[in-house]
Design a protein around this motif. Structure first.
Motif, PDB file in Angstrom:
ATOM      1  N   ARG A  20       0.848  -1.191   0.000  1.00  0.00           N
ATOM      2  CA  ARG A  20       0.000   0.000   0.000  1.00  0.00           C
ATOM      3  C   ARG A  20       0.885   1.243   0.000  1.00  0.00           C
ATOM      4  O   ARG A  20       1.880   1.287   0.710  1.00  0.00           O
ATOM      5  CB  ARG A  20      -0.881   0.065   1.249  1.00  0.00           C
ATOM      6  N   ASN A  22       2.166   4.841   1.120  1.00  0.00           N
ATOM      7  CA  ASN A  22       2.199   5.466   2.442  1.00  0.00           C
ATOM      8  C   ASN A  22       1.216   6.628   2.480  1.00  0.00           C
ATOM      9  O   ASN A  22       1.435   7.664   1.870  1.00  0.00           O
ATOM     10  CB  ASN A  22       3.611   5.946   2.761  1.00  0.00           C
ATOM     11  N   GLU A  23       0.134   6.433   3.209  1.00  0.00           N
ATOM     12  CA  GLU A  23      -0.865   7.487   3.383  1.00  0.00           C
ATOM     13  C   GLU A  23      -0.982   7.876   4.852  1.00  0.00           C
ATOM     14  O   GLU A  23      -2.022   8.346   5.302  1.00  0.00           O
ATOM     15  CB  GLU A  23      -2.201   7.026   2.818  1.00  0.00           C
ATOM     16  N   GLN A  25      -0.351   5.591   7.478  1.00  0.00           N
ATOM     17  CA  GLN A  25      -0.817   4.473   8.288  1.00  0.00           C
ATOM     18  C   GLN A  25       0.129   4.123   9.433  1.00  0.00           C
ATOM     19  O   GLN A  25      -0.282   3.507  10.400  1.00  0.00           O
ATOM     20  CB  GLN A  25      -0.991   3.202   7.446  1.00  0.00           C
ATOM     21  N   LYS A  31       2.552  10.868   5.758  1.00  0.00           N
ATOM     22  CA  LYS A  31       2.316  10.280   4.438  1.00  0.00           C
ATOM     23  C   LYS A  31       3.404  10.713   3.464  1.00  0.00           C
ATOM     24  O   LYS A  31       4.102  11.707   3.690  1.00  0.00           O
ATOM     25  CB  LYS A  31       0.929  10.632   3.914  1.00  0.00           C
ATOM     26  N   ASN A  32       3.530   9.970   2.395  1.00  0.00           N
ATOM     27  CA  ASN A  32       4.564  10.225   1.399  1.00  0.00           C
ATOM     28  C   ASN A  32       4.440  11.654   0.842  1.00  0.00           C
ATOM     29  O   ASN A  32       3.411  11.992   0.267  1.00  0.00           O
ATOM     30  CB  ASN A  32       4.442   9.213   0.261  1.00  0.00           C
ATOM     31  N   ASN A  75       7.395   4.743  -3.269  1.00  0.00           N
ATOM     32  CA  ASN A  75       5.988   4.897  -3.648  1.00  0.00           C
ATOM     33  C   ASN A  75       5.804   5.154  -5.140  1.00  0.00           C
ATOM     34  O   ASN A  75       4.879   4.618  -5.752  1.00  0.00           O
ATOM     35  CB  ASN A  75       5.338   6.019  -2.827  1.00  0.00           C
TER      36      ASN A  75
END
Length: 99
Positions: A20, A22-23, A25, A31-32, A75
């Motif tokens: 997934r 990176n948001e 989490q 997050k990215n 990402n």
């Protein structure tokens, strides 16, 4: 200053379905922030197409979270791999206790 070595849990090929972006989490990890677009993104796509073996030298860096893996490094390579039709990618999986 004391340095601490971060142990890589393992390096392996993972299904992209288990990864997934990176948001945010992972607690303590924002997050990215990076997004590449247009010409730079097209260069990334071309680079992967022309030299796919380089992915084994620049694996996705992932962190396990609830049965999947959050990408904390790579990402945009993940997005490019998906667009190119890849179903898996070489990954370095960080240990869950990595600070």
């Amino acid at each position: 200053m004391e340095t601490k070595r971060i142990e890589i849990l393992q390096a392996m090929e993972l299904s992209l379905e288990l990864c997934r972006p990176n948001e945010g989490q992972v607690e303590g990890l924002p997050k990215n922030p990076r997004i590449i677009r247009d010409a730079k993104y097209k260069l990334l796509l071309k680079s992967i197409e022309d030299m796919p073996e380089m992915m084994s030298l620049r694996e996705l860096l992932v962190f396990p979270v609830d049965g999947y893996y959050v990408i904390i490094g790579g990402n945009m390579r993940y997005r490019a791999l998906q667009e190119l039709g890849y179903t898996s990618a070489p990954c370095k999986i960080l240990a869950p206790d990595t600070p």
